[in-house]
Scaffold this motif. Structure first.
Motif, PDB file in Angstrom:
ATOM      1  N   ARG A  94       0.850  -1.202   0.000  1.00 46.75           N
ATOM      2  CA  ARG A  94       0.000   0.000   0.000  1.00 46.75           C
ATOM      3  C   ARG A  94       0.876   1.238   0.000  1.00 46.75           C
ATOM      4  O   ARG A  94       1.778   1.341   0.812  1.00 46.75           O
ATOM      5  CB  ARG A  94      -0.893   0.018   1.240  1.00 46.75           C
ATOM      6  CG  ARG A  94      -1.915  -1.095   1.277  1.00 46.75           C
ATOM      7  CD  ARG A  94      -2.772  -0.944   2.513  1.00 46.75           C
ATOM      8  NE  ARG A  94      -3.742  -2.018   2.595  1.00 46.75           N
ATOM      9  CZ  ARG A  94      -4.594  -2.139   3.603  1.00 46.75           C
ATOM     10  NH1 ARG A  94      -4.566  -1.264   4.611  1.00 46.75           N
ATOM     11  NH2 ARG A  94      -5.466  -3.134   3.614  1.00 46.75           N
ATOM     12  N   HIS A  95       0.563   2.168  -0.874  1.00 51.09           N
ATOM     13  CA  HIS A  95       1.311   3.418  -0.912  1.00 51.09           C
ATOM     14  C   HIS A  95       0.847   4.338   0.218  1.00 51.09           C
ATOM     15  O   HIS A  95      -0.347   4.396   0.541  1.00 51.09           O
ATOM     16  CB  HIS A  95       1.124   4.109  -2.264  1.00 51.09           C
ATOM     17  CG  HIS A  95       1.783   3.377  -3.392  1.00 51.09           C
ATOM     18  ND1 HIS A  95       3.142   3.405  -3.608  1.00 51.09           N
ATOM     19  CD2 HIS A  95       1.244   2.561  -4.359  1.00 51.09           C
ATOM     20  CE1 HIS A  95       3.442   2.659  -4.657  1.00 51.09           C
ATOM     21  NE2 HIS A  95       2.301   2.116  -5.135  1.00 51.09           N
ATOM     22  N   LEU A  96       1.780   5.101   0.816  1.00 51.64           N
ATOM     23  CA  LEU A  96       1.451   6.041   1.899  1.00 51.64           C
ATOM     24  C   LEU A  96       0.736   7.262   1.347  1.00 51.64           C
ATOM     25  O   LEU A  96       1.127   7.824   0.320  1.00 51.64           O
ATOM     26  CB  LEU A  96       2.718   6.481   2.625  1.00 51.64           C
ATOM     27  CG  LEU A  96       3.480   5.400   3.395  1.00 51.64           C
ATOM     28  CD1 LEU A  96       4.781   5.973   3.941  1.00 51.64           C
ATOM     29  CD2 LEU A  96       2.624   4.851   4.515  1.00 51.64           C
ATOM     30  N   SER A  97      -0.297   7.713   2.072  1.00 51.44           N
ATOM     31  CA  SER A  97      -0.943   9.001   1.756  1.00 51.44           C
ATOM     32  C   SER A  97      -0.263  10.097   2.574  1.00 51.44           C
ATOM     33  O   SER A  97       0.389   9.830   3.596  1.00 51.44           O
ATOM     34  CB  SER A  97      -2.429   8.931   2.092  1.00 51.44           C
ATOM     35  OG  SER A  97      -3.064   7.915   1.352  1.00 51.44           O
ATOM     36  N   PHE A  98      -0.441  11.307   2.146  1.00 51.94           N
ATOM     37  CA  PHE A  98       0.194  12.414   2.868  1.00 51.94           C
ATOM     38  C   PHE A  98      -0.706  13.639   2.827  1.00 51.94           C
ATOM     39  O   PHE A  98      -1.594  13.770   1.961  1.00 51.94           O
ATOM     40  CB  PHE A  98       1.573  12.731   2.280  1.00 51.94           C
ATOM     41  CG  PHE A  98       1.536  13.192   0.855  1.00 51.94           C
ATOM     42  CD1 PHE A  98       1.406  14.542   0.526  1.00 51.94           C
ATOM     43  CD2 PHE A  98       1.609  12.265  -0.190  1.00 51.94           C
ATOM     44  CE1 PHE A  98       1.367  14.944  -0.782  1.00 51.94           C
ATOM     45  CE2 PHE A  98       1.574  12.671  -1.505  1.00 51.94           C
ATOM     46  CZ  PHE A  98       1.458  14.024  -1.806  1.00 51.94           C
ATOM     47  N   SER A 146       5.770  27.014  10.510  1.00 55.47           N
ATOM     48  CA  SER A 146       6.549  25.905   9.954  1.00 55.47           C
ATOM     49  C   SER A 146       5.675  25.126   8.976  1.00 55.47           C
ATOM     50  O   SER A 146       4.445  25.015   9.154  1.00 55.47           O
ATOM     51  CB  SER A 146       7.032  24.958  11.054  1.00 55.47           C
ATOM     52  OG  SER A 146       7.891  25.620  11.959  1.00 55.47           O
ATOM     53  N   THR A 147       6.337  24.605   7.932  1.00 63.50           N
ATOM     54  CA  THR A 147       5.632  23.692   7.028  1.00 63.50           C
ATOM     55  C   THR A 147       5.692  22.278   7.605  1.00 63.50           C
ATOM     56  O   THR A 147       6.616  21.927   8.356  1.00 63.50           O
ATOM     57  CB  THR A 147       6.276  23.717   5.645  1.00 63.50           C
ATOM     58  OG1 THR A 147       7.646  23.342   5.757  1.00 63.50           O
ATOM     59  CG2 THR A 147       6.189  25.110   5.036  1.00 63.50           C
ATOM     60  N   PHE A 148       4.691  21.457   7.253  1.00 58.71           N
ATOM     61  CA  PHE A 148       4.656  20.091   7.774  1.00 58.71           C
ATOM     62  C   PHE A 148       4.074  19.158   6.717  1.00 58.71           C
ATOM     63  O   PHE A 148       3.391  19.598   5.772  1.00 58.71           O
ATOM     64  CB  PHE A 148       3.836  20.017   9.065  1.00 58.71           C
ATOM     65  CG  PHE A 148       2.363  20.224   8.860  1.00 58.71           C
ATOM     66  CD1 PHE A 148       1.512  19.138   8.555  1.00 58.71           C
ATOM     67  CD2 PHE A 148       1.807  21.493   8.949  1.00 58.71           C
ATOM     68  CE1 PHE A 148       0.158  19.343   8.361  1.00 58.71           C
ATOM     69  CE2 PHE A 148       0.458  21.683   8.744  1.00 58.71           C
ATOM     70  CZ  PHE A 148      -0.377  20.613   8.453  1.00 58.71           C
ATOM     71  N   ILE A 149       4.350  17.894   6.885  1.00 60.82           N
ATOM     72  CA  ILE A 149       3.735  16.844   6.086  1.00 60.82           C
ATOM     73  C   ILE A 149       3.463  15.664   7.009  1.00 60.82           C
ATOM     74  O   ILE A 149       4.272  15.333   7.879  1.00 60.82           O
ATOM     75  CB  ILE A 149       4.633  16.428   4.903  1.00 60.82           C
ATOM     76  CG1 ILE A 149       3.901  15.442   4.006  1.00 60.82           C
ATOM     77  CG2 ILE A 149       5.957  15.865   5.370  1.00 60.82           C
ATOM     78  CD1 ILE A 149       4.608  15.179   2.683  1.00 60.82           C
ATOM     79  N   VAL A 150       2.291  15.068   6.854  1.00 62.21           N
ATOM     80  CA  VAL A 150       1.863  13.937   7.672  1.00 62.21           C
ATOM     81  C   VAL A 150       1.652  12.734   6.738  1.00 62.21           C
ATOM     82  O   VAL A 150       0.881  12.820   5.770  1.00 62.21           O
ATOM     83  CB  VAL A 150       0.575  14.249   8.450  1.00 62.21           C
ATOM     84  CG1 VAL A 150       0.175  13.047   9.312  1.00 62.21           C
ATOM     85  CG2 VAL A 150       0.753  15.485   9.302  1.00 62.21           C
ATOM     86  N   TYR A 151       2.353  11.633   7.023  1.00 60.37           N
ATOM     87  CA  TYR A 151       2.193  10.381   6.266  1.00 60.37           C
ATOM     88  C   TYR A 151       1.266   9.457   7.051  1.00 60.37           C
ATOM     89  O   TYR A 151       1.411   9.301   8.273  1.00 60.37           O
ATOM     90  CB  TYR A 151       3.545   9.698   6.066  1.00 60.37           C
ATOM     91  CG  TYR A 151       4.515  10.498   5.226  1.00 60.37           C
ATOM     92  CD1 TYR A 151       4.425  10.476   3.840  1.00 60.37           C
ATOM     93  CD2 TYR A 151       5.517  11.244   5.823  1.00 60.37           C
ATOM     94  CE1 TYR A 151       5.310  11.197   3.058  1.00 60.37           C
ATOM     95  CE2 TYR A 151       6.403  11.971   5.051  1.00 60.37           C
ATOM     96  CZ  TYR A 151       6.303  11.939   3.670  1.00 60.37           C
ATOM     97  OH  TYR A 151       7.180  12.656   2.909  1.00 60.37           O
ATOM     98  N   PHE A 152       0.360   8.840   6.330  1.00 64.84           N
ATOM     99  CA  PHE A 152      -0.613   7.948   6.969  1.00 64.84           C
ATOM    100  C   PHE A 152      -1.158   7.001   5.906  1.00 64.84           C
ATOM    101  O   PHE A 152      -0.877   7.153   4.695  1.00 64.84           O
ATOM    102  CB  PHE A 152      -1.745   8.745   7.618  1.00 64.84           C
ATOM    103  CG  PHE A 152      -2.411   9.709   6.680  1.00 64.84           C
ATOM    104  CD1 PHE A 152      -3.463   9.294   5.856  1.00 64.84           C
ATOM    105  CD2 PHE A 152      -1.978  11.025   6.589  1.00 64.84           C
ATOM    106  CE1 PHE A 152      -4.065  10.186   4.989  1.00 64.84           C
ATOM    107  CE2 PHE A 152      -2.583  11.908   5.727  1.00 64.84           C
ATOM    108  CZ  PHE A 152      -3.633  11.492   4.925  1.00 64.84           C
ATOM    109  N   GLN A 153      -1.980   6.077   6.340  1.00 64.61           N
ATOM    110  CA  GLN A 153      -2.659   5.137   5.455  1.00 64.61           C
ATOM    111  C   GLN A 153      -4.125   5.052   5.849  1.00 64.61           C
ATOM    112  O   GLN A 153      -4.452   5.007   7.030  1.00 64.61           O
ATOM    113  CB  GLN A 153      -2.028   3.744   5.539  1.00 64.61           C
ATOM    114  CG  GLN A 153      -0.698   3.610   4.832  1.00 64.61           C
ATOM    115  CD  GLN A 153      -0.170   2.198   4.886  1.00 64.61           C
ATOM    116  OE1 GLN A 153      -0.641   1.359   5.653  1.00 64.61           O
ATOM    117  NE2 GLN A 153       0.826   1.903   4.064  1.00 64.61           N
TER     118      GLN A 153
END
Length: 742
Positions: A94-98, A146-153
């Motif tokens: 499964r590819h990670l969503s962000f 600040s910039t951010f990115i969240v990885y999840f599934q």
């Protein structure tokens, strides 16, 4: 006509109060400007919000490269077995969503904890600081972000992450994973930012042009609004008569009744009213307010008196005498020709440059403004200090030999400071072998006293006696002024039961003390005994009627005179305490005339004939307090005037110490003449600031406060009640200057 022309000259350039039509137009103009301003501000805020959002999106796109590299590493871990494959999907991972966005930097720790708990450790957060300052569009305050990115599934976790971002005020932005797509989006964002910058500049210029128009008229509008507000506030105090006319009562100085009448007629003509304004004088029993007309010179002195208490209506104003007595007493305590000259120059500079300082007065702090308002006081204080310095023959702790000394040896030529002379005028004559020539120094103190070893003994005696004499003169003058207050009010009872016993008591004690000072100066010589004046005054009561002895007598039969004076002083005490209450008790009309005061009008505009009733006990207590205060005050006030001697001595000694310890330093170091000259320059650079700060500013402030106390307590309590109310007429000038509360 002259009054009208004078007022026109004063108010030139100041807009008048608008009429009804102009007021309506002004209101419409202000409403239109308010609507336009709100609209422009709203548009600018929306544009700024869009501008900063594009800025944030640009930073998100710039940070995406680093974020996606971490994402690729995570996928490699997934392929290595750290993350499970989905066997049901054919063994593909499964590819990670962000989700990308921007958040307040201070909320990053909270964001991490909430994500961890909400996702149970299945969401990964990466963030990067934005170095460029970003502002809040509404408040224009810089906010670190600040910039951010969240990885999840999974979609459910995506919904949770979005809700967490909304709750913490984070803004999410769309971001493509492909580099080419991100680059295309970044180019579009840059283009939109450039367009928004041009639009913001145009909006800013438009608002500037509109506000520039407002700035050109805002002062005029403020003045007009304040005037209209003051007019309506005052007109609300008018009463409407049965005929529909408006009627009001107020206080007007008698000397300006014609001016007020002219102003009313001119106002009626300019308003186009068919009904002429009528000005009548009415009789009232209410106490009028107190009005003292002052100018630039007297304004500062009047302010000092009003700080103690505004004079009761038609009471003698002490400010008239304070103009001379205050600087004189200040000069007695501050007497130094050099220091007084510096203070005089400072006051003179403020007087000559007053037109320049008036323009900058609103920018002054409280202390600077106070000094400017008291510029004439400073100038006169310095002038009288110069006069007292000539009397003391004191200039920067040195003496001036103007007329030549009356002592031998003659000091017309320079004399070594180290040589001191014991001056003793027991023998005098024309021969050089004698000390005193027999002819006093023409003006002030002989300069040779500055070299005498008994200088301090002589100066102390001289200044102490001078302080007692000056105190007697001012206190006697205060009691005399009370006589004129009583006469003006028609209070004959106070003249006979207050003024006369007070004057007798004062002269029998303090006046006799001053008499002994003059008598000893003019009659007692060094060949005879020199009785102590203080012991003579004490024996006047403690050794009542007893002979003083030849060594303690100033003149023959002194004990008889002193006993008579003591008896007269003691008789004055019950005279002041009991005579007035018993006469008022026996003659009620006298009592009513003494205690009836002006009554205030009732709320319905009528006048009341009631007056406050005073019982015999109240009158006795009041009179006893007044008597005790005066009798004890005669002694304590006389002692209080010794501050004239104490401060003068302290100022002279401090000046001499500063001179000896600083200015004499180069001459006591054994340097050659060039070295002494150079050293003197450096020493003067130290001595001059110390002289200004310590001897002029600090000592001057001390002398000022002590002179103020002598006037408030020792002088004014003899005659001044200060229970009046200041006359504050309706004045646009006072309203515009902010001297009147809203």
């Amino acid at each position: 006509k002259q009054w009208y022309q004078r007022r026109v000259a004063i108010t030139a350039g100041i807009p008048g109060a608008p009429n009804q039509k102009d007021l309506i137009d002004l209101e419409a103009t202000l409403e239109q400007l308010e609507v336009e301003t709100r609209q422009i501000n709203g548009n600018q805020e929306a544009l700024l919000r869009n501008f900063y959002e594009l800025k944030e999106l640009k930073h998100v796109l710039n940070s995406a490269g680093a974020f996606f590299q971490e994402g690729a590493a995570i996928e490699r871990e997934q392929q290595a077995g750290i993350l499970k494959y989905d066997e049901e999907l054919g063994g593909t991972a499964r590819h990670l969503s962000f989700l990308c966005g921007v958040i307040n930097r201070a909320k990053i720790p909270v964001f991490e904890r909430v994500l961890w708990r909400a996702s149970r450790g299945k969401a990964l957060l990466r963030h990067m600081e934005i170095t460029e300052p970003l502002k809040d569009p509404a408040t224009e305050e810089e906010i670190p972000k600040s910039t951010f990115i969240v990885y999840f599934q999974g979609e459910q976790l995506k919904i949770r992450v979005k809700k967490i971002c909304e709750g913490l005020g984070a803004t999410t932005y769309p971001c493509k994973e492909a580099y080419s797509e991100r680059k295309q989006t970044e180019m579009e964002v840059d283009k939109r930012i450039t367009e928004l910058i041009d639009i913001l500049k145009e909006t800013h210029n438009h608002r500037y042009r509109m506000l520039d128009t407002v700035v050109q008229n805002i002062n005029s509008w403020i003045i007009q609004v304040k005037k209209v507000k003051a007019i309506y506030y005052t007109m609300n105090k008018f009463k409407k008569t049965d005929t529909g006319l408006l009627m009001a009562e107020g206080w007007v100085p008698m000397s300006q009744l014609n001016d007020v009448d002219i102003a009313l007629k001119r106002g009626t003509t300019s308003a186009g009213s068919a009904t002429q304004a009528i000005l009548n004088t009415v009789t009232t029993r209410r106490t009028p307010p107190t009005y003292h007309k002052s100018n630039k010179l007297t304004k500062g002195f009047q302010a000092m008196i009003d700080a103690y208490g505004v004079a009761t209506y038609q009471e003698i104003n002490p400010a008239i005498f304070t103009i001379i007595t205050f600087p004189f007493l200040f000069g007695v305590m501050f007497g130094d020709l050099g220091h007084g000259f510096i203070m005089f120059l400072a006051g003179l500079y403020l007087v000559l440059k007053e037109s320049t300082f008036i323009k900058k007065l609103k920018s002054f702090d409280e202390i600077s403004a106070m000094m400017f308002h008291g510029r004439y006081i400073i100038m006169l204080n310095g002038l009288f200090a110069m006069y007292a310095g000539l009397l003391y023959n004191d200039i920067f702790a040195k003496s001036l030999n103007i007329f030549g000394s009356s002592w031998y040896p003659d000091i017309s030529e320079p004399i070594n400071k180290g040589i001191q002379y014991g001056l003793d005028p027991k023998e005098y004559g024309p021969l050089p072998s004698h000390n005193f020539s027999g002819h006093p120094y023409p003006f002030g103190i002989d300069p040779v006293w500055n070299l005498a070893e008994n200088k301090l003994t002589f100066i102390n005696s001289y200044k102490m006696k001078l302080a007692v004499i000056l105190g007697l003169i001012q206190m006697t003058f205060g009691v005399v002024i009370s006589y004129f207050n009583y006469r003006f009010k028609g209070s004959t009872l106070d003249v006979y039961c207050t003024f006369i016993p007070q004057m007798i008591f004062l002269q029998c004690i303090v006046g006799y003390l001053a008499f002994m000072i003059f008598f000893k100066w003019f009659t007692v010589n060094t060949h005879t005994a020199q009785p102590s004046i203080l012991l003579c005054l004490i024996s006047m009561f403690l050794k009542f009627g007893a002979p003083l002895g030849e060594d303690n007598e100033l003149y023959a039969n002194q004990h008889i005179v002193q006993s008579a004076l003591a008896v007269m002083a003691l008789i004055c005490v019950p005279w002041m305490m009991l005579a007035k209450p018993f006469i008022e008790r026996m003659y009620p009309r006298v009592r009513q005339a003494s205690y009836t005061q002006f009554d205030n009008e009732s709320e319905d505009g009528g006048e009341s004939d009631d007056h406050e009733e005073h019982s015999m006990t109240d009158i006795m207590v009041h009179q006893a307090i007044e008597t005790i205060e005066f009798t004890l005050g005669c002694i304590s006030n006389t002692a209080s005037y010794l501050r004239l001697w104490a401060l003068s001595l302290a100022h002279a000694e401090l000046s001499e110490v500063l001179w000896d310890m600083v200015m004499r330093m180069p001459f006591s170091m054994g340097l050659p003449v060039p070295g002494k000259a150079v050293m003197t320059i450096f020493v003067f650079a130290i001595w001059a600031p110390l002289t200004v700060v310590i001897l002029i500013v600090m000592e001057g402030l001390s002398a000022f406060l002590h002179a103020l106390r002598l006037h408030w307590v020792e002088f004014q309590n003899k005659f001044y009640k200060g229970e009046g109310v200041a006359f504050l007429p309706f004045s646009f000038e006072r309203i515009l200057n902010g001297d009147v509360d809203d």
